[in-house]
Write a protein that holds these residues in place. Structure first.
Motif, PDB file in Angstrom:
ATOM      1  N   ARG A 150       0.810  -1.220   0.000  1.00 18.44           N
ATOM      2  CA  ARG A 150       0.000   0.000   0.000  1.00 18.44           C
ATOM      3  C   ARG A 150       0.851   1.282   0.000  1.00 18.44           C
ATOM      4  O   ARG A 150       0.450   2.276  -0.632  1.00 18.44           O
ATOM      5  CB  ARG A 150      -0.959  -0.020   1.192  1.00 18.44           C
TER       6      ARG A 150
ATOM      7  N   ILE B 297      -1.887   5.649   5.274  1.00 17.63           N
ATOM      8  CA  ILE B 297      -2.449   5.789   6.623  1.00 17.63           C
ATOM      9  C   ILE B 297      -3.252   4.553   7.032  1.00 17.63           C
ATOM     10  O   ILE B 297      -3.964   4.573   8.035  1.00 17.63           O
ATOM     11  CB  ILE B 297      -3.328   7.056   6.719  1.00 17.63           C
ATOM     12  N   ALA B 298      -3.141   3.485   6.245  1.00 13.74           N
ATOM     13  CA  ALA B 298      -3.771   2.200   6.588  1.00 13.74           C
ATOM     14  C   ALA B 298      -5.293   2.309   6.749  1.00 13.74           C
ATOM     15  O   ALA B 298      -5.883   1.597   7.554  1.00 13.74           O
ATOM     16  CB  ALA B 298      -3.141   1.604   7.842  1.00 13.74           C
TER      17      ALA B 298
ATOM     18  N   CYS C 122      -6.177   5.312  -4.011  1.00 10.99           N
ATOM     19  CA  CYS C 122      -5.640   5.624  -2.681  1.00 10.99           C
ATOM     20  C   CYS C 122      -6.248   6.913  -2.167  1.00 10.99           C
ATOM     21  O   CYS C 122      -6.359   7.887  -2.904  1.00 10.99           O
ATOM     22  CB  CYS C 122      -4.125   5.764  -2.766  1.00 10.99           C
TER      23      CYS C 122
ATOM     24  N   VAL D  88      -4.920   9.030  -0.059  1.00 10.29           N
ATOM     25  CA  VAL D  88      -3.970  10.150  -0.035  1.00 10.29           C
ATOM     26  C   VAL D  88      -3.345  10.416  -1.405  1.00 10.29           C
ATOM     27  O   VAL D  88      -2.664  11.426  -1.588  1.00 10.29           O
ATOM     28  CB  VAL D  88      -2.861   9.951   1.031  1.00 10.29           C
TER      29      VAL D  88
HETATM   30 FE1  SF4 Z   1      -3.002   3.328   2.372  1.00  5.47          FE
HETATM   31 FE2  SF4 Z   1      -4.122   4.667   0.419  1.00  5.47          FE
HETATM   32 FE3  SF4 Z   1      -4.952   2.213   0.944  1.00  5.47          FE
HETATM   33 FE4  SF4 Z   1      -5.532   4.203   2.622  1.00  5.47          FE
HETATM   34  S1  SF4 Z   1      -6.248   3.989   0.528  1.00  5.47           S
HETATM   35  S2  SF4 Z   1      -4.707   2.180   3.122  1.00  5.47           S
HETATM   36  S3  SF4 Z   1      -3.705   5.454   2.452  1.00  5.47           S
HETATM   37  S4  SF4 Z   1      -2.938   2.813   0.229  1.00  5.47           S
END
Ligand code: SF4
Length: 686
Positions: A324, A348-349, A366, A368
Motif C-alpha cells: 500500500r 495511513i492504513a 488511494c 492520499v
Molecule cells: Fe493506504 Fe491509500 Fe490504501 Fe488508505 S487507501 S490504506 S492510504 S494505500
C-alpha cells in the motif's frame, strides 16, 4: 540513515538494487479492456519512483482459482497480453518484475469467471465466512491438475518476460488451506498429518522449479501465522519453510493472517512493524536447518522505510515488502533515499480505496493519492496548456489536493482557509490514538505546497472584499468543506450539548458520562478518543499481548483480551436512529472498530428515537416503545454535516469560473476518498 535498506540483495540469480520489495496488490486494472495500458502505467510510475523488484497482483493459474471478477487468469490471452505489456514497461523503465501465481481456493468469490456458478475448490468442504460458501473438496485429479497449473503458470511468466515468479501460499488462499488443519480435513496423500498437509505447497514449488529450471528466481509467499483457530501450528510452519528452502525456493516472503482472522493485521489500529517477528522466526528456523542463505522477506504493516531499516538492522530479515505505501506514494523509495522522507505521502492504513475495493470490481486507488490507478488520465507532468492563476478556497483534504495538483501542472495557485490550521475534518481523525499518521498527511501537503511556492492564507474567510482579487483569477476550486448538522431536538441548546468538532478539540472538557447522538465514522472515532484517556497508541508488543500472542504457539482465542486502556474510564453511549453503528466505515476496518468499542465497554444503541435532551442526558424511545433516559453529563452531536457553500455567492458576484470539491460539493456521508478524488478532478477540469 537507511544504510541497511539501500544495499543490493541477490534473489537467486537476480540482483535486487535495494531491500524494499513492492508487494503484490490486486488492482482491478488487470482485466481492463485497455490492453494493459493502465497496469503498465501504474507499475512504470513506481519504477520511476525507485521501486526495485515489483510483485504483481495474483494471476490465477486456473480459472477456478480466480479471486473474483476483476482477477486475471493466466490462460486468458487478453490477460497475458496485458501482463506482457506491463513486464515490458517495467523493464523499459529499468525495474524488475515478478508475476504472482495465485489460486484462491475457497476464497474464490461469487461471480468468479470460469467457475460457472460452481462452488470453489478447496482441500476440504469447510465453510468460508469470507466467500460465504462451502467449497467442494478437491479430487486427487484436481489436486495434481492444480499443481501442474502452477507449473504452467511459471512457464508462462518466463515466456511473458517476467524476471521471477512468486507462488502465493499465504493469507488463507488455496496453498495455505492445505497447510492448516482448519481447512485440510483430508486423510489421504494430501492431508491427515503434518507431513501430508505440507505436501501440496512443496509439490507446487517442485513443479514450478522443474518448469522454469534452476536459473529462474522463484519466491514463495508462505504464512508466518494464520491467526485462525486450528491454523497451521508454528512447528509445521517452521518445517514448511525448511522444506521449501530445500526444494529450491530462492526467497521466502512471510505473510500473516487470513481474511477470516479475528486479529486485525493491516488496519490503522495495528502498530507498524508488528508482524516482522514472524519473518524473523522463519529466518531463524532456516538458519537452524542450514538454509540461512535463503533470503526472508518481512511484510504487512510497514509504511516508512525507517521501519524497514530498523527490522533489517536486527539481522533476521533480508528484505521488507511494502504494498500500500507504493499506492500512497509511487516515489516513496527515492524520496526516502534522498533524505526527504517528510515529503512522502504516507499510507495511513485506512484501506478505503485499496483493500476494500479489491474485494469488488472498482478500480483500486488511494485516499492520499487519488492518481493511483489513474496515472494515464492524470499525468504528473506540467500541463502543456497555457499556465493560469487559480485560487483554492478551503484547505481541507479536497482543497489541498486541488491546490497541489494545480501547482504540479505548472499553474500559480493561492489557497485561502478560514480556520487557523489546514486539514479540515481530517485533522480531527488525527487525534485518535493509532491515527497519528493522518496528521502526517496534512503536514506533507503543507510542505509540498511550500516547495511549489503556493501561499496558504490561514484565518482568511473569503468575502465581498476579495471580489477584486478573485476577478483576476482564471478559476477557483471551492472546497470550503462542511459544518456539523444540528438536528431539531428539544434541549439542543442546553450548555452541556456540543457538536463533534468541539468534542474532538477538547475531549478533556467532557465529563465521565458522555452520550453521542449519531453512529457513523466520526462518532466511532470520537468514542475511541474519549475512551482512550491519555494513553498513546500501542506498541507492537502491547498489541500482540492484547491478543495473548506474546510467543509462539499463539494462544487461542486471539480476539481482544484486554479491556479499556488506562485512563479510559468514561461511560460512553453511542446511539443511532437507524442502521448499524459504524456504517460508512469500510468492511476491512469496521469490525476492528466495533470490536475495540465493545472491549472498551462502549454502550451501542440502535433503532432509537430521540425525544429530548435534558440536563440529565438524552431521553430516547426504543423500538418496543420503551421510553428511557440515557444518563450523561455531556451530549455530543455527531448527526452528520451540511455543506458550507456561502462563498459560491461571492464567486458568482466575481464572475469567476469555479469547480466544487469535497464536502462543499456533497456533505452526505463524508468521505475522504471521494474528497481527494474530487480535488484532483476539479483541478484538472477547471
Ligand atoms: Fe493506504 Fe491509500 Fe490504501 Fe488508505 S487507501 S490504506 S492510504 S494505500
Amino acid at each position: 540513515m537507511l544504510d541497511q535498506v539501500f544495499r543490493p540483495c541477490a534473489i537467486g540469480g537476480l540482483t535486487v538494487p535495494h531491500r524494499i520489495v513492492m508487494g503484490a496488490m490486486h488492482l482491478n486494472l488487470e482485466t481492463l479492456d485497455d490492453g494493459g495500458a493502465a497496469l503498465a502505467a501504474f507499475y512504470t510510475e513506481r519504477v520511476r519512483g525507485g521501486a526495485g523488484l515489483i510483485v504483481t497482483g495474483g494471476s490465477a493459474v486456473d480459472p477456478a482459482g480466480s479471486g473474483g471478477p476483476g482477477y486475471g487468469v493466466l490462460d486468458d490471452e487478453k490477460h497475458r497480453s496485458a501482463l506482457r505489456l506491463a513486464a515490458r514497461a517495467v523493464h523499459d523503465a529499468g525495474g524488475l518484475i515478478a508475476l504472482q501465481l495465485f489460486h484462491a481456493g475457497r476464497y474464490a468469490l461469487p461471480g468468479t469467471p470460469g467457475t460457472d456458478g460452481a462452488a470453489p475448490l478447496a482441500p476440504s468442504a469447510v465453510y468460508s465466512r469470507f466467500s460465504r460458501t462451502v467449497p467442494r473438496a478437491m479430487t486427487v485429479e484436481q489436486i495434481t491438475g492444480t499443481v501442474a497449473a502452477f507449473a504452467r503458470g511459471a512457464e508462462g511468466a518466463y515466456e511473458l518476460g517476467f524476471d521471477a515468479v512468486e507462488v502465493m501460499g499465504s493469507e488463507g488462499y488455496l496453498i495455505n488451506q492445505f497447510t492448516a488443519p482448519l481447512t485440510n480435513r483430508r486423510d489421504d496423500a494430501w492431508g491427515g498429518d503434518a507431513g501430508r498437509r505440507r505436501r501440496f505447497p512443496v509439490e507446487v514449488l517442485r513443479a514450478v522449479r522443474a518448469a522454469v529450471g534452476p536459473g529462474f528466481p522463484v519466491l514463495f509467499r508462505m504464512s508466518g501465522a494464520d491467526l485462525v483457530a486450528d491454523g497451521t501450528p508454528w512447528e509445521e510452519t517452521a518445517a514448511l519453510a525448511v522444506e521449501l528452502a530445500g526444494a529450491g525456493a530462492d526467497a521466502l516472503a512471510v505473510g500473516v493472517g487470513w481474511h477470516e482472522s479475528p486479529v486485525p493485521t493491516v488496519q490503522a489500529q495495528v502498530p507498524a512493524g508488528t508482524w516482522a517477528v514472524y519473518a524473523q522466526r522463519v529466518k531463524r528456523a532456516l538458519r537452524a536447518a542450514d538454509h540461512g542463505t535463503v533470503p526472508v522477506i518481512a511484510s504487512n504493516r510497514f509504511n516508512r522505510l525507517a521501519q524497514a531499516e530498523e527490522v533489517l538492522a536486527g539481522g533476521d530479515v533480508d528484505l521488507v515488502a511494502m504494498a500500500r505505501p507504493f499506492l500512497a506514494d509511487p516515489a516513496i523509495v527515492d524520496k526516502s533515499r534522498t533524505g526527504s522522507s517528510a515529503s512522502v505521502d504516507l499510507c495511513i492504513a485506512c484501506n478505503e480505496a485499496c483493500i476494500d475495493r479489491s474485494f469488488g470490481t472498482e478500480r483500486v486507488s488511494c485516499l492520499v493519492n487519488p492518481r493511483a490507478g489513474h496515472e494515464r488520465e492524470f499525468p504528473a507532468r506540467p500541463s502543456p496548456a497555457p499556465r493560469g492563476r487559480y485560487a483554492v478556497i478551503g484547505a481541507g483534504l479536497a482543497g489541498l489536493e486541488a491546490a497541489r495538483t494545480l501547482a504540479r501542472l505548472g499553474h500559480k495557485v493561492e489557497v485561502y482557509e478560514a480556520a487557523d490550521e489546514p486539514g479540515g475534518q481530517f485533522r480531527l481523525a488525527a487525534r485518535v490514538p493509532g491515527k497519528a499518521d493522518f496528521a502526517a498527511t496534512v503536514r506533507q501537503r503543507e510542505q509540498e505546497l511550500g516547495h511549489l511556492n503556493v501561499p496558504v492564507y490561514l484565518g482568511h474567510r473569503i468575502g465581498a472584499r476579495d471580489v477584486p482579487v478573485l476577478r483576476t483569477m482564471d478559476g477557483v476550486v471551492l472546497a470550503t468543506g462542511v459544518r456539523p448538522h444540528r438536528p431539531d431536538l428539544p434541549g439542543i441548546d442546553l450548555p452541556h450539548v456540543s457538536d463533534y468538532a468541539r468534542a474532538f478539540a477538547d475531549p478533556g472538557a467532557l465529563g465521565p458520562r458522555v452520550a453521542i447522538i449519531g453512529g457513523g465514522g466520526i462518532a466511532t472515532d470520537l468514542a475511541h478518543l474519549l475512551t482512550s484517556g491519555s494513553s498513546p497508541a500501542l506498541t507492537p508488543e502491547e498489541f500482540l499481548a492484547s491478543r495473548a500472542m506474546t510467543a509462539p504457539p499463539e494462544a487461542v482465542p486471539m480476539s481482544r483480551t484486554t479491556a479499556a486502556p488506562a485512563g479510559g474510564s468514561r461511560q460512553l453511549t453511542v446511539m443511532r436512529r437507524s442502521g448499524r453503528i459504524g456504517t460508512g466505515i469500510g468492511p476491512s476496518t469496521r469490525w476492528v472498530v466495533m470490536e475495540e468499542l465493545r472491549a472498551r465497554g462502549v454502550r451501542l444503541l440502535t433503532d432509537v428515537t430521540y425525544e429530548e435532551i435534558t440536563r440529565d442526558g438524552v431521553v430516547v424511545v426504543e423500538t418496543g416503545g420503551e421510553r428511557r433516559l440515557v444518563a450523561a453529563d455531556h451530549v455530543v452531536l455527531a448527526t452528520g454535516q451540511e455543506s458550507r457553500r456561502e462563498v459560491a455567492a461571492v464567486l458568482h458576484r466575481a464572475g469567476v469560473p469555479f469547480e466544487t470539491a469535497g464536502g462543499a460539493a456533497d456533505a452526505r456521508s463524508l468521505n475522504a476518498v471521494r474528497a481527494t478524488a474530487q480535488g484532483l478532478r476539479a483541478a484538472h477540469r477547471i
